[in-house]
Design a protein around this motif. Structure first.
Motif, PDB file in Angstrom:
ATOM      1  N   TYR A  65      18.341 -29.203  42.579  1.00 50.21           N
ATOM      2  CA  TYR A  65      17.908 -27.848  42.217  1.00 50.21           C
ATOM      3  C   TYR A  65      19.091 -26.910  41.951  1.00 50.21           C
ATOM      4  O   TYR A  65      19.004 -25.716  42.169  1.00 50.21           O
ATOM      5  CB  TYR A  65      17.029 -27.259  43.330  1.00 50.21           C
ATOM      6  CG  TYR A  65      15.929 -28.179  43.748  1.00 50.21           C
ATOM      7  CD1 TYR A  65      14.803 -28.360  42.937  1.00 50.21           C
ATOM      8  CD2 TYR A  65      16.016 -28.904  44.929  1.00 50.21           C
ATOM      9  CE1 TYR A  65      13.803 -29.226  43.317  1.00 50.21           C
ATOM     10  CE2 TYR A  65      15.011 -29.772  45.303  1.00 50.21           C
ATOM     11  CZ  TYR A  65      13.910 -29.932  44.499  1.00 50.21           C
ATOM     12  OH  TYR A  65      12.917 -30.801  44.869  1.00 50.21           O
ATOM     13  N   CYS A  68      18.387 -23.836  39.791  1.00 48.46           N
ATOM     14  CA  CYS A  68      17.406 -22.836  40.212  1.00 48.46           C
ATOM     15  C   CYS A  68      18.098 -21.554  40.669  1.00 48.46           C
ATOM     16  O   CYS A  68      19.170 -21.593  41.276  1.00 48.46           O
ATOM     17  CB  CYS A  68      16.545 -23.384  41.347  1.00 48.46           C
ATOM     18  SG  CYS A  68      15.488 -24.744  40.835  1.00 48.46           S
ATOM     19  N   PHE A 113       7.006 -24.879  45.322  1.00 50.41           N
ATOM     20  CA  PHE A 113       6.865 -24.739  43.872  1.00 50.41           C
ATOM     21  C   PHE A 113       5.394 -24.707  43.461  1.00 50.41           C
ATOM     22  O   PHE A 113       5.011 -23.965  42.558  1.00 50.41           O
ATOM     23  CB  PHE A 113       7.587 -25.880  43.154  1.00 50.41           C
ATOM     24  CG  PHE A 113       9.066 -25.681  43.030  1.00 50.41           C
ATOM     25  CD1 PHE A 113       9.568 -24.598  42.321  1.00 50.41           C
ATOM     26  CD2 PHE A 113       9.962 -26.554  43.625  1.00 50.41           C
ATOM     27  CE1 PHE A 113      10.936 -24.407  42.195  1.00 50.41           C
ATOM     28  CE2 PHE A 113      11.318 -26.364  43.512  1.00 50.41           C
ATOM     29  CZ  PHE A 113      11.819 -25.293  42.798  1.00 50.41           C
ATOM     30  N   GLN A 116       4.073 -21.335  44.148  1.00 52.24           N
ATOM     31  CA  GLN A 116       4.555 -20.390  43.138  1.00 52.24           C
ATOM     32  C   GLN A 116       3.711 -20.471  41.879  1.00 52.24           C
ATOM     33  O   GLN A 116       3.339 -19.454  41.298  1.00 52.24           O
ATOM     34  CB  GLN A 116       6.024 -20.685  42.805  1.00 52.24           C
ATOM     35  CG  GLN A 116       7.016 -20.052  43.761  1.00 52.24           C
ATOM     36  CD  GLN A 116       8.405 -20.092  43.173  1.00 52.24           C
ATOM     37  OE1 GLN A 116       8.787 -21.010  42.455  1.00 52.24           O
ATOM     38  NE2 GLN A 116       9.198 -19.086  43.488  1.00 52.24           N
ATOM     39  N   ALA A 151       8.386 -28.962  39.351  1.00 46.93           N
ATOM     40  CA  ALA A 151       7.434 -29.299  40.422  1.00 46.93           C
ATOM     41  C   ALA A 151       6.736 -30.612  40.114  1.00 46.93           C
ATOM     42  O   ALA A 151       6.566 -31.460  40.996  1.00 46.93           O
ATOM     43  CB  ALA A 151       6.420 -28.179  40.578  1.00 46.93           C
TER      44      ALA A 151
END
Length: 223
Positions: A65, A68, A113, A116, A151
């Motif tokens: 990640y 991110c 995720f 989200q 995700a």
């Protein structure tokens, strides 16, 4: 339970921020001793297992990640996964703590995720929020439809690892052999049902029945 979990989480986040570095990993003997002590109710042993595996959280975040923006959030979520892993780890099952913890960390991030995505869909996604270069209105739905599959990719990877475990632990049988042949597992060439039947000396319809039985069993275990 939640209060205990998050109070412990806060302690480790504060510890990490103050020290600025990760404690070194425990040796196999030290880890085994901590697990034995924790099983007897030693809270300090539990804390030591979490503290000395914090670098695992950072490693997963950095490896998967790095692009991110919400790195701090991911480290927080990953640390919660680590705490859950230590609390639920059972050494009698034969897995290493680091292996089990890595899955728990990744699962916690995956749930983050997913949440989200769900929250984003709760917004009025059809309302215009901007315009494109030609003056056409852009909605949140247009933004969400971009090729952001992190995700989904993680979900596939976690499920693939679980499937690999289930296949590895599956007793040697004709069903397992058929799955290996049919789907080209472990470096084998993928076979049609007819090819698999010829190789095993059985009928194609029997291959089909055994394959369906094996897939049903794996699907049930994955769920």
């Amino acid at each position: 339970m939640l209060e205990k979990l998050f109070s412990g989480f806060l302690f480790f986040v504060l510890h990490l921020n103050v020290s600025g570095s990760f404690p070194p990993p425990l040796s196999a003997a030290q880890e085994a001793e901590c697990l034995r002590a924790m099983a007897q109710g030693d809270a300090k042993a539990r804390d030591m297992l979490i503290e000395h595996n914090l670098r695992l959280v950072a490693h997963i975040i950095k490896k998967y990640y790095a692009s991110c923006d919400d790195q701090d959030d991911l480290i927080s979520i990953g640390t919660i996964g680590l705490i859950k892993a230590v609390n639920t780890f059972d050494p009698k099952k034969g897995a290493r703590l680091a292996t089990y913890a890595a899955r728990c960390i990744e699962n916690e991030i995956l749930m983050f995720f997913r949440a989200q995505k769900k929250s984003a869909q709760d917004v009025s996604i059809q309302d215009p929020i901007d315009v494109d270069g030609e003056g056409n209105p852009l909605t949140l739905m247009d933004i969400l439809s971009c090729e952001d599959t992190i995700a989904d990719d993680l979900d596939i990877r976690v499920r693939s690892e679980k499937l690999h475990e289930l296949l590895r632990d599956m007793p040697e049988s004709r069903e397992k052999t058929i799955l290996i042949l049919r789907y080209g597992l472990y470096g084998n060439e993928a076979h049609t049902q007819r090819m698999a039947a010829a190789k095993l000396g059985i009928s194609r319809s029997y291959v089909s029945r055994l394959e369906k039985k094996a897939l049903t069993s794996l699907r049930r275990k994955l769920r």
